[in-house]
Motif scaffolding. Structure first.
Motif, PDB file in Angstrom:
ATOM      1  N   GLY A   1     -10.066 -11.159  64.462  1.00  0.00           N
ATOM      2  CA  GLY A   1      -9.302 -10.992  65.692  1.00  0.00           C
ATOM      3  C   GLY A   1      -7.914 -10.430  65.533  1.00  0.00           C
ATOM      4  N   PHE A   2      -7.449 -10.230  64.300  1.00  0.00           N
ATOM      5  CA  PHE A   2      -6.111  -9.666  64.099  1.00  0.00           C
ATOM      6  C   PHE A   2      -6.186  -8.165  63.815  1.00  0.00           C
ATOM      7  CE2 PHE A   2      -4.765 -14.109  62.543  1.00  0.00           C
ATOM      8  CZ  PHE A   2      -4.551 -14.515  63.848  1.00  0.00           C
ATOM      9  N   GLY A   3      -7.270  -7.557  64.200  1.00  0.00           N
ATOM     10  CA  GLY A   3      -7.494  -6.128  64.042  1.00  0.00           C
ATOM     11  C   GLY A   3      -8.976  -5.848  64.162  1.00  0.00           C
ATOM     12  N   ALA A   4      -9.318  -4.600  64.380  1.00  0.00           N
ATOM     13  CA  ALA A   4     -10.732  -4.232  64.473  1.00  0.00           C
ATOM     14  C   ALA A   4     -11.414  -4.412  63.117  1.00  0.00           C
ATOM     15  CB  ALA A   4     -10.859  -2.788  64.936  1.00  0.00           C
ATOM     16  N   VAL A   5     -12.682  -4.819  63.144  1.00  0.00           N
ATOM     17  CA  VAL A   5     -13.462  -4.951  61.910  1.00  0.00           C
ATOM     18  C   VAL A   5     -13.793  -3.552  61.402  1.00  0.00           C
ATOM     19  CG1 VAL A   5     -15.549  -5.881  60.868  1.00  0.00           C
ATOM     20  CG2 VAL A   5     -14.410  -7.147  62.707  1.00  0.00           C
ATOM     21  N   GLY A   6     -13.256  -3.201  60.227  1.00  0.00           N
ATOM     22  CA  GLY A   6     -13.402  -1.835  59.732  1.00  0.00           C
ATOM     23  C   GLY A   6     -14.287  -1.717  58.511  1.00  0.00           C
ATOM     24  N   ALA A   7     -14.311  -0.488  57.946  1.00  0.00           N
ATOM     25  CA  ALA A   7     -15.182  -0.188  56.814  1.00  0.00           C
ATOM     26  C   ALA A   7     -14.871  -1.053  55.605  1.00  0.00           C
ATOM     27  CB  ALA A   7     -15.053   1.294  56.452  1.00  0.00           C
ATOM     28  N   ARG A   8     -13.600  -1.392  55.412  1.00  0.00           N
ATOM     29  CA  ARG A   8     -13.219  -2.204  54.257  1.00  0.00           C
ATOM     30  C   ARG A   8     -13.969  -3.523  54.236  1.00  0.00           C
ATOM     31  NH1 ARG A   8      -7.088  -4.532  53.294  1.00  0.00           N
ATOM     32  NH2 ARG A   8      -7.457  -5.576  51.315  1.00  0.00           N
ATOM     33  N   PHE A   9     -14.086  -4.143  55.404  1.00  0.00           N
ATOM     34  CA  PHE A   9     -14.789  -5.423  55.480  1.00  0.00           C
ATOM     35  C   PHE A   9     -16.280  -5.245  55.237  1.00  0.00           C
ATOM     36  CE2 PHE A   9     -17.236  -8.545  57.935  1.00  0.00           C
ATOM     37  CZ  PHE A   9     -16.820  -9.699  57.297  1.00  0.00           C
ATOM     38  N   TRP A  10     -16.881  -4.214  55.839  1.00  0.00           N
ATOM     39  CA  TRP A  10     -18.319  -4.022  55.675  1.00  0.00           C
ATOM     40  C   TRP A  10     -18.663  -3.704  54.223  1.00  0.00           C
ATOM     41  CZ3 TRP A  10     -20.458  -6.331  59.378  1.00  0.00           C
ATOM     42  CH2 TRP A  10     -19.994  -6.225  60.695  1.00  0.00           C
ATOM     43  N   LEU A  11     -17.794  -2.983  53.523  1.00  0.00           N
ATOM     44  CA  LEU A  11     -18.021  -2.723  52.106  1.00  0.00           C
ATOM     45  C   LEU A  11     -17.920  -4.009  51.296  1.00  0.00           C
ATOM     46  CD1 LEU A  11     -16.057   0.628  51.669  1.00  0.00           C
ATOM     47  CD2 LEU A  11     -18.539   0.312  51.489  1.00  0.00           C
ATOM     48  N   TRP A  12     -16.923  -4.832  51.625  1.00  0.00           N
ATOM     49  CA  TRP A  12     -16.773  -6.123  50.939  1.00  0.00           C
ATOM     50  C   TRP A  12     -18.014  -6.983  51.157  1.00  0.00           C
ATOM     51  CZ3 TRP A  12     -16.577 -11.178  52.844  1.00  0.00           C
ATOM     52  CH2 TRP A  12     -16.147 -12.153  51.930  1.00  0.00           C
ATOM     53  N   LEU A  13     -18.504  -7.008  52.395  1.00  0.00           N
ATOM     54  CA  LEU A  13     -19.679  -7.806  52.735  1.00  0.00           C
ATOM     55  C   LEU A  13     -20.913  -7.289  52.008  1.00  0.00           C
ATOM     56  CD1 LEU A  13     -20.251 -10.209  54.676  1.00  0.00           C
ATOM     57  CD2 LEU A  13     -21.058  -8.522  56.319  1.00  0.00           C
ATOM     58  N   ALA A  14     -21.082  -5.974  51.991  1.00  0.00           N
ATOM     59  CA  ALA A  14     -22.254  -5.386  51.329  1.00  0.00           C
ATOM     60  C   ALA A  14     -22.225  -5.638  49.828  1.00  0.00           C
ATOM     61  CB  ALA A  14     -22.317  -3.893  51.616  1.00  0.00           C
ATOM     62  N   ALA A  15     -21.047  -5.504  49.225  1.00  0.00           N
ATOM     63  CA  ALA A  15     -20.921  -5.744  47.785  1.00  0.00           C
ATOM     64  C   ALA A  15     -21.251  -7.195  47.454  1.00  0.00           C
ATOM     65  CB  ALA A  15     -19.515  -5.396  47.311  1.00  0.00           C
ATOM     66  N   GLY A  16     -20.769  -8.115  48.266  1.00  0.00           N
ATOM     67  CA  GLY A  16     -21.085  -9.522  48.046  1.00  0.00           C
ATOM     68  C   GLY A  16     -22.554  -9.819  48.249  1.00  0.00           C
ATOM     69  N   GLY A  17     -23.166  -9.141  49.236  1.00  0.00           N
ATOM     70  CA  GLY A  17     -24.584  -9.347  49.481  1.00  0.00           C
ATOM     71  C   GLY A  17     -25.443  -8.884  48.324  1.00  0.00           C
ATOM     72  N   LEU A  18     -25.126  -7.724  47.774  1.00  0.00           N
ATOM     73  CA  LEU A  18     -25.886  -7.222  46.625  1.00  0.00           C
ATOM     74  C   LEU A  18     -25.681  -8.110  45.402  1.00  0.00           C
ATOM     75  CD1 LEU A  18     -25.248  -3.394  47.013  1.00  0.00           C
ATOM     76  CD2 LEU A  18     -27.401  -4.611  47.380  1.00  0.00           C
ATOM     77  N   ALA A  19     -24.439  -8.530  45.177  1.00  0.00           N
ATOM     78  CA  ALA A  19     -24.169  -9.421  44.046  1.00  0.00           C
ATOM     79  C   ALA A  19     -24.864 -10.769  44.240  1.00  0.00           C
ATOM     80  CB  ALA A  19     -22.664  -9.616  43.873  1.00  0.00           C
ATOM     81  N   GLY A  20     -24.977 -11.207  45.506  1.00  0.00           N
ATOM     82  CA  GLY A  20     -25.539 -12.519  45.791  1.00  0.00           C
ATOM     83  C   GLY A  20     -27.009 -12.657  45.478  1.00  0.00           C
ATOM     84  N   ILE A  21     -27.738 -11.544  45.458  1.00  0.00           N
ATOM     85  CA  ILE A  21     -29.163 -11.626  45.138  1.00  0.00           C
ATOM     86  C   ILE A  21     -29.421 -11.312  43.668  1.00  0.00           C
ATOM     87  CG2 ILE A  21     -29.892 -11.135  47.496  1.00  0.00           C
ATOM     88  CD1 ILE A  21     -30.376  -8.248  46.687  1.00  0.00           C
ATOM     89  N   SER A  22     -28.354 -11.170  42.888  1.00  0.00           N
ATOM     90  CA  SER A  22     -28.488 -10.948  41.448  1.00  0.00           C
ATOM     91  C   SER A  22     -28.742 -12.269  40.736  1.00  0.00           C
ATOM     92  CB  SER A  22     -27.209 -10.312  40.896  1.00  0.00           C
ATOM     93  OG  SER A  22     -26.917  -9.097  41.552  1.00  0.00           O
ATOM     94  N   PRO A  23     -29.240 -12.242  39.519  1.00  0.00           N
ATOM     95  CA  PRO A  23     -29.396 -13.477  38.746  1.00  0.00           C
ATOM     96  C   PRO A  23     -28.051 -14.210  38.607  1.00  0.00           C
ATOM     97  CG  PRO A  23     -30.540 -11.668  37.691  1.00  0.00           C
ATOM     98  CD  PRO A  23     -29.757 -11.055  38.801  1.00  0.00           C
TER      99      PRO A  23
END
Length: 290
Positions: free
Chosen positions: A157-179
């Motif tokens: 809410g302190f700014g629009a959700v931008g590409a930086r956040f989606w990249l962070w989320l995607a990177a965490g998601g890929l890492a999260g399904i790793s061993p």
């Protein structure tokens, strides 16, 4: 209509998650083995009570894709001085069940209001991380003074959700399904301490089968932020993936001068897991004054 309601992709996915989630609740969260269903016009939320027998309650609101068990670092500590209610909100992957679309910020607020009313919790301290922080602040703006205080942990809410956040989320998601050894090594690289949390991470692949259908957190205007009068604590990760921390802190200092704002060194949007001791201490001290 059904495709606008958050739910698991099928019965098997729902049952697999529910089995693991019940076990995690019972093991990690005070009150986790005693769910309290709350009927609303949007479906059924679930609450878990613990902590002190008296005092102003604390309501814990998870982030997007989260649930009550994400507060397991905090419920016991905060419960030393306050009753604590951790929520499985409607529309998130927990024990709650959604039956009606939640398509706007107004729906989000109304759903939370019905949940709190069903629990008899008007006048509670609201503590929210990420989406839950946005939700708490939106609630206060629509119902001024109904909360006793706000604690917002790297909120939306302190700014629009931008590409930086989606990249962070995607990177965490890929890492999260790793061993496990790989994801733990990657946690520092992608700035997400949750990847090292061996209690929460087993639930992660199971929650990926949940189709979330809640609105994005819209940004607050200066006028809206300036209208907040309840005691407020805002904790921001120095490396937040949502926004430049220093810029947001400067803005809040101008438009919310009564709020206590702190940038937590080294933390990103993983702040609640990155620095649980610091966050718990700050909340406890803040509520003692509030």
């Amino acid at each position: 209509m059904e495709d606008r309601v958050g739910a698991f992709t099928g019965d098997r996915a729902r049952d697999r998650f529910a089995l693991a989630y019940r076990a995690a609740l019972a093991r990690l969260l005070p009150g986790g083995d005693e769910p309290i269903p709350v009927t609303t016009s949007y479906g059924e939320a679930v609450a878990y009570r613990s902590g002190a027998a008296s005092g102003t309650p604390i309501v814990l609101l998870p982030g997007a894709g989260g649930n009550a068990v994400t507060w397991y670092h905090y419920a016991g500590r905060l419960g030393r001085d306050h009753p604590v209610v951790a929520l499985d909100p409607i529309g998130e992957p927990g024990a709650a069940r959604q039956t009606r679309p939640i398509g706007s910020a107004r729906d989000v607020v109304d759903c939370l209001d019905e949940t709190l009313d069903g629990l008899g919790l008007n006048g509670a301290h609201l503590v929210g991380m990420s989406y839950g922080g946005w939700q708490a602040l939106r609630y206060e703006l629509d119902h001024p003074g109904r909360a006793a205080s706000l604690t917002l942990i790297d909120p939306g809410g302190f700014g629009a959700v931008g590409a930086r956040f989606w990249l962070w989320l995607a990177a965490g998601g890929l890492a999260g399904i790793s061993p496990r050894p790989v994801r733990r090594r990657l946690s520092g690289l992608v700035r997400n301490a949750t990847l090292r949390d061996d209690e929460l991470m087993p639930l992660f692949p199971l929650t990926m089968a949940f189709r979330r259908r809640l609105p994005l957190p819209g940004p607050f205007s200066d006028q809206e932020l300036g209208a907040v009068t309840v005691p407020s604590l805002i904790l921001i990760g120095q490396k937040s993936a949502l926004y430049p921390a220093a810029d947001v802190a400067e803005r809040l200092g101008r438009v919310m001068p009564a709020a206590r704002v702190e940038i937590v060194p080294g933390a990103s949007h993983d702040l609640p897991v990155h620095s649980p001791d610091l966050v718990a201490e700050r909340i406890t001290a803040f509520l003692a004054r509030a």
